[in-house]
Motif scaffolding. Structure first.
Motif, PDB file in Angstrom:
ATOM      1  N   PHE A  65      -0.930   9.715   3.910  1.00 52.93           N
ATOM      2  CA  PHE A  65      -0.093   9.374   5.058  1.00 52.93           C
ATOM      3  C   PHE A  65      -0.617   8.195   5.876  1.00 52.93           C
ATOM      4  CE2 PHE A  65       0.360  14.017   4.396  1.00 52.93           C
ATOM      5  CZ  PHE A  65       1.703  14.048   4.055  1.00 52.93           C
ATOM      6  N   GLY A  66      -1.886   7.858   5.708  1.00 50.74           N
ATOM      7  CA  GLY A  66      -2.489   6.811   6.528  1.00 50.74           C
ATOM      8  C   GLY A  66      -3.170   7.396   7.744  1.00 50.74           C
ATOM      9  N   ILE A  67      -4.197   6.713   8.232  1.00 52.27           N
ATOM     10  CA  ILE A  67      -4.981   7.203   9.366  1.00 52.27           C
ATOM     11  C   ILE A  67      -4.121   7.315  10.620  1.00 52.27           C
ATOM     12  CG2 ILE A  67      -6.926   6.694  10.896  1.00 52.27           C
ATOM     13  CD1 ILE A  67      -8.274   5.320   8.517  1.00 52.27           C
ATOM     14  N   GLY A  68      -3.321   6.292  10.895  1.00 52.11           N
ATOM     15  CA  GLY A  68      -2.520   6.283  12.109  1.00 52.11           C
ATOM     16  C   GLY A  68      -1.587   7.471  12.217  1.00 52.11           C
ATOM     17  N   ARG A  69      -0.850   7.761  11.153  1.00 55.03           N
ATOM     18  CA  ARG A  69       0.088   8.884  11.181  1.00 55.03           C
ATOM     19  C   ARG A  69      -0.630  10.221  11.340  1.00 55.03           C
ATOM     20  NH1 ARG A  69       4.491   7.427   6.407  1.00 55.03           N
ATOM     21  NH2 ARG A  69       5.428   5.592   7.444  1.00 55.03           N
ATOM     22  N   CYS A  70      -1.799  10.347  10.704  1.00 55.58           N
ATOM     23  CA  CYS A  70      -2.570  11.592  10.822  1.00 55.58           C
ATOM     24  C   CYS A  70      -3.020  11.820  12.258  1.00 55.58           C
ATOM     25  CB  CYS A  70      -3.773  11.558   9.886  1.00 55.58           C
ATOM     26  SG  CYS A  70      -3.358  11.696   8.134  1.00 55.58           S
ATOM     27  N   PHE A  71      -3.531  10.774  12.899  1.00 56.27           N
ATOM     28  CA  PHE A  71      -3.947  10.904  14.292  1.00 56.27           C
ATOM     29  C   PHE A  71      -2.764  11.264  15.185  1.00 56.27           C
ATOM     30  CE2 PHE A  71      -8.052   8.378  13.833  1.00 56.27           C
ATOM     31  CZ  PHE A  71      -8.857   9.424  14.247  1.00 56.27           C
ATOM     32  N   VAL A 169      -0.179   3.148  19.744  1.00 51.19           N
ATOM     33  CA  VAL A 169      -0.440   1.717  19.893  1.00 51.19           C
ATOM     34  C   VAL A 169      -1.339   1.212  18.764  1.00 51.19           C
ATOM     35  CG1 VAL A 169      -1.493  -0.048  21.364  1.00 51.19           C
ATOM     36  CG2 VAL A 169      -0.135   1.787  22.394  1.00 51.19           C
ATOM     37  N   ALA A 170      -2.305   2.039  18.347  1.00 47.84           N
ATOM     38  CA  ALA A 170      -3.310   1.623  17.360  1.00 47.84           C
ATOM     39  C   ALA A 170      -2.938   1.997  15.926  1.00 47.84           C
ATOM     40  CB  ALA A 170      -4.656   2.255  17.709  1.00 47.84           C
ATOM     41  N   ARG A 171      -1.688   2.392  15.684  1.00 47.87           N
ATOM     42  CA  ARG A 171      -1.328   2.968  14.393  1.00 47.87           C
ATOM     43  C   ARG A 171      -1.578   2.056  13.197  1.00 47.87           C
ATOM     44  NH1 ARG A 171       3.104   1.784  17.318  1.00 47.87           N
ATOM     45  NH2 ARG A 171       4.728   0.441  16.436  1.00 47.87           N
ATOM     46  N   ASP A 172      -1.605   0.739  13.412  1.00 54.47           N
ATOM     47  CA  ASP A 172      -1.816  -0.197  12.301  1.00 54.47           C
ATOM     48  C   ASP A 172      -3.178  -0.899  12.372  1.00 54.47           C
ATOM     49  OD1 ASP A 172       0.775   0.268  11.240  1.00 54.47           O
ATOM     50  OD2 ASP A 172       1.635  -1.099  12.735  1.00 54.47           O
ATOM     51  N   ALA A 173      -4.084  -0.384  13.196  1.00 54.40           N
ATOM     52  CA  ALA A 173      -5.359  -1.082  13.427  1.00 54.40           C
ATOM     53  C   ALA A 173      -6.538  -0.433  12.721  1.00 54.40           C
ATOM     54  CB  ALA A 173      -5.640  -1.144  14.933  1.00 54.40           C
ATOM     55  N   TRP A 174      -6.283   0.486  11.800  1.00 58.44           N
ATOM     56  CA  TRP A 174      -7.368   1.262  11.222  1.00 58.44           C
ATOM     57  C   TRP A 174      -8.009   0.566  10.028  1.00 58.44           C
ATOM     58  CZ3 TRP A 174      -8.814   4.860  14.390  1.00 58.44           C
ATOM     59  CH2 TRP A 174      -7.881   5.350  15.297  1.00 58.44           C
ATOM     60  N   PRO A 175      -9.339   0.705   9.877  1.00 53.12           N
ATOM     61  CA  PRO A 175     -10.034   0.061   8.745  1.00 53.12           C
ATOM     62  C   PRO A 175      -9.768   0.801   7.446  1.00 53.12           C
ATOM     63  CG  PRO A 175     -11.568   1.418   9.983  1.00 53.12           C
ATOM     64  CD  PRO A 175     -10.269   1.446  10.749  1.00 53.12           C
ATOM     65  N   ALA A 176      -9.665   0.064   6.363  1.00 53.26           N
ATOM     66  CA  ALA A 176      -9.493   0.675   5.039  1.00 53.26           C
ATOM     67  C   ALA A 176     -10.867   0.852   4.409  1.00 53.26           C
ATOM     68  CB  ALA A 176      -8.625  -0.210   4.157  1.00 53.26           C
ATOM     69  N   PRO A 177     -11.127   1.997   3.754  1.00 47.83           N
ATOM     70  CA  PRO A 177     -12.423   2.194   3.098  1.00 47.83           C
ATOM     71  C   PRO A 177     -12.585   1.214   1.949  1.00 47.83           C
ATOM     72  CG  PRO A 177     -10.895   3.924   2.466  1.00 47.83           C
ATOM     73  CD  PRO A 177     -10.234   3.144   3.563  1.00 47.83           C
ATOM     74  N   PRO A 178     -13.836   0.813   1.626  1.00 50.48           N
ATOM     75  CA  PRO A 178     -14.051  -0.088   0.496  1.00 50.48           C
ATOM     76  C   PRO A 178     -13.558   0.530  -0.799  1.00 50.48           C
ATOM     77  CG  PRO A 178     -16.117   0.898   1.226  1.00 50.48           C
ATOM     78  CD  PRO A 178     -15.097   1.237   2.258  1.00 50.48           C
ATOM     79  N   ILE A 179     -13.227  -0.327  -1.765  1.00 46.66           N
ATOM     80  CA  ILE A 179     -12.646   0.146  -3.020  1.00 46.66           C
ATOM     81  C   ILE A 179     -13.553   1.148  -3.717  1.00 46.66           C
ATOM     82  CG2 ILE A 179     -11.927  -0.546  -5.325  1.00 46.66           C
ATOM     83  CD1 ILE A 179     -10.991  -3.190  -4.123  1.00 46.66           C
ATOM     84  N   ASP A 180     -14.875   0.869  -3.729  1.00 45.14           N
ATOM     85  CA  ASP A 180     -15.782   1.776  -4.435  1.00 45.14           C
ATOM     86  C   ASP A 180     -15.897   3.123  -3.747  1.00 45.14           C
ATOM     87  OD1 ASP A 180     -17.189   0.946  -2.239  1.00 45.14           O
ATOM     88  OD2 ASP A 180     -19.030   0.467  -3.321  1.00 45.14           O
ATOM     89  N   ALA A 181     -15.516   3.188  -2.440  1.00 50.03           N
ATOM     90  CA  ALA A 181     -15.598   4.451  -1.712  1.00 50.03           C
ATOM     91  C   ALA A 181     -14.487   5.406  -2.112  1.00 50.03           C
ATOM     92  CB  ALA A 181     -15.544   4.203  -0.213  1.00 50.03           C
ATOM     93  N   VAL A 182     -13.407   4.891  -2.709  1.00 51.98           N
ATOM     94  CA  VAL A 182     -12.318   5.762  -3.121  1.00 51.98           C
ATOM     95  C   VAL A 182     -12.189   5.826  -4.642  1.00 51.98           C
ATOM     96  CG1 VAL A 182     -11.029   5.392  -0.992  1.00 51.98           C
ATOM     97  CG2 VAL A 182     -10.655   3.868  -2.924  1.00 51.98           C
TER      98      VAL A 182
END
Length: 385
Positions: A65-71, A169-182
């Motif tokens: 769902f993405g970090i923003g929607r979860c929060f 307000v911050a729904r699109d400002a979240w960092p994405a984990p590095p590729i190797d982390a997922v």
């Protein structure tokens, strides 16, 4: 300060407030619903189980769902849950509200842990975890200030609304984990480092939650200290935690904490705990604040340096496990404390805290960095294998 950090910080503040209120408002709640002194352990158990049920879902939920929607969704749930507790007309309804707070808090904590692990910055971790301390400090003071415990939960709901607005307000400002982390091909996390991590989180979260939840009961029942001073003492503990964690944004403070070492800080916290058993009158506020200050750097430092212990490719996975382990400690130890108190008296609180420290201390020592790995600002911790 990045918007993502600000939103995470206010979110942690919001879900810290209600749980920090439970111990202080317990005398009025138990009278209203006809419960025993040790039944606060049941409240902790219900909250803890509910929180643990979602504490491992952050990684999967944010990937879908993405970090923003979860929060946003979880904070909306927190507002409702706070209001359910504030309007509870029976003991079962009160516990349902407590469980609801636990469910949404577990998800918020899990999503936030992923953000912290991705950022990998002790300063940001200090701000976020320190904001939890702000909420935990404000909570008991709100209970002491308002005329009814129900109104204190309404105040907590208002704060949750503010966090909800900022998360939108911050729904699109979240960092994405590095590729190797997922990556699904990262293999198994290092066994020793993982065991050390899980043990540390179990012990030191259990220590914090048990001391924070039962401190008011200990001070009023075992030490015969007045309600107002006892409430301030609880706020002093969480306030010390807050100040210590927020100060981690300073490179000098982080360097000082690294020079002292997490084991030394933990020992100082236990000394403060023991001093709390003999400090006269209002001076108990100083000793409880000392405990909070001493323990403050441990959890955010352990969280931010998860990747250093287990590798970046395992950090997201292990951070979820750490939350599960932390919640096991936060559930089981306060609950058992309540049972022991019902069988003996409130002095058992200090005994339990010291025992948990003794169990967790060896893991904290095992996670120490080598002296040559220390820099003036950050510590690059070698992976434990």
């Amino acid at each position: 300060m990045p918007l993502s950090v600000r939103s995470s910080a206010l979110t942690f503040l919001a879900f810290a407030m209600p749980v920090s209120m439970f111990g202080v408002m317990w005398p009025d709640v138990r009278d209203r619903f006809g419960q025993s002194l040790g039944a606060l352990g049941t409240v902790s158990l219900v909250y803890g189980i509910a929180r643990m049920s979602t504490s491992g879902l952050g990684r999967a939920a944010t990937q879908r769902f993405g970090i923003g929607r979860c929060f946003i969704a979880a904070l909306a749930g927190l507002v409702v849950a706070d209001l359910v507790v504030s309007t509870a007309s029976s003991w079962p309804m009160f516990l349902v509200g407590v469980a609801a707070i636990g469910v949404v808090s577990g998800l918020l904590d899990s999503v936030g842990a992923g953000v912290i692990a991705t950022l990998g910055d002790v300063g940001s971790a200090g701000i976020i975890h320190g904001s939890y301390g702000v909420g935990a400090t404000i909570g008991p003071l709100v209970v002491a200030a308002v005329p009814d415990w129900r109104l204190s939960l309404v105040v907590a709901a208002i704060v949750a609304v503010a966090a909800l607005v900022l998360s939108v307000v911050a729904r699109d400002a979240w960092p994405a984990p590095p590729i190797d982390a997922v990556s699904r091909d990262a293999g198994r996390p290092p066994t020793r480092a993982t065991v050390v991590s899980l043990t540390m989180f179990f012990a030191f979260i259990a220590l914090e939650v048990t001391f924070g939840n039962w401190l008011f009961t200990y001070l009023t029942e075992a030490r015969s200290i007045g309600d107002t001073v006892a409430a301030i003492g609880v706020s002093g503990f969480w306030g010390g935690t807050m100040i210590g964690r927020l100060s981690l944004v300073s490179g000098r403070v982080r360097a000082l904490a690294d020079r002292l070492g997490m084991p030394a800080l933990a020992v100082t916290g236990v000394i403060g705990t023991l001093l709390t058993t003999v400090a006269p009158g209002a001076t108990v506020v100083l000793t409880t604040t000392m405990v909070g200050l001493s323990l403050s750097a441990i959890v955010p430092t352990l969280s931010a340096r998860t990747a250093d212990r287990v590798g970046a490719e395992h950090a997201q996975q292990v951070s979820g496990w750490q939350l599960l382990s932390a919640n096991l400690g936060a559930i089981g130890v306060p609950f058992l404390t309540g049972k022991i108190i019902d069988a003996s008296d409130a002095r058992a609180t200090i005994v339990v805290v010291v025992i948990v420290f003794v169990l967790g201390f060896p893991a904290l020592v095992a996670a120490r960095p080598k002296p040559e790995s220390t820099t003036s600002d950050e510590v690059s911790r070698p992976q434990l294998r």
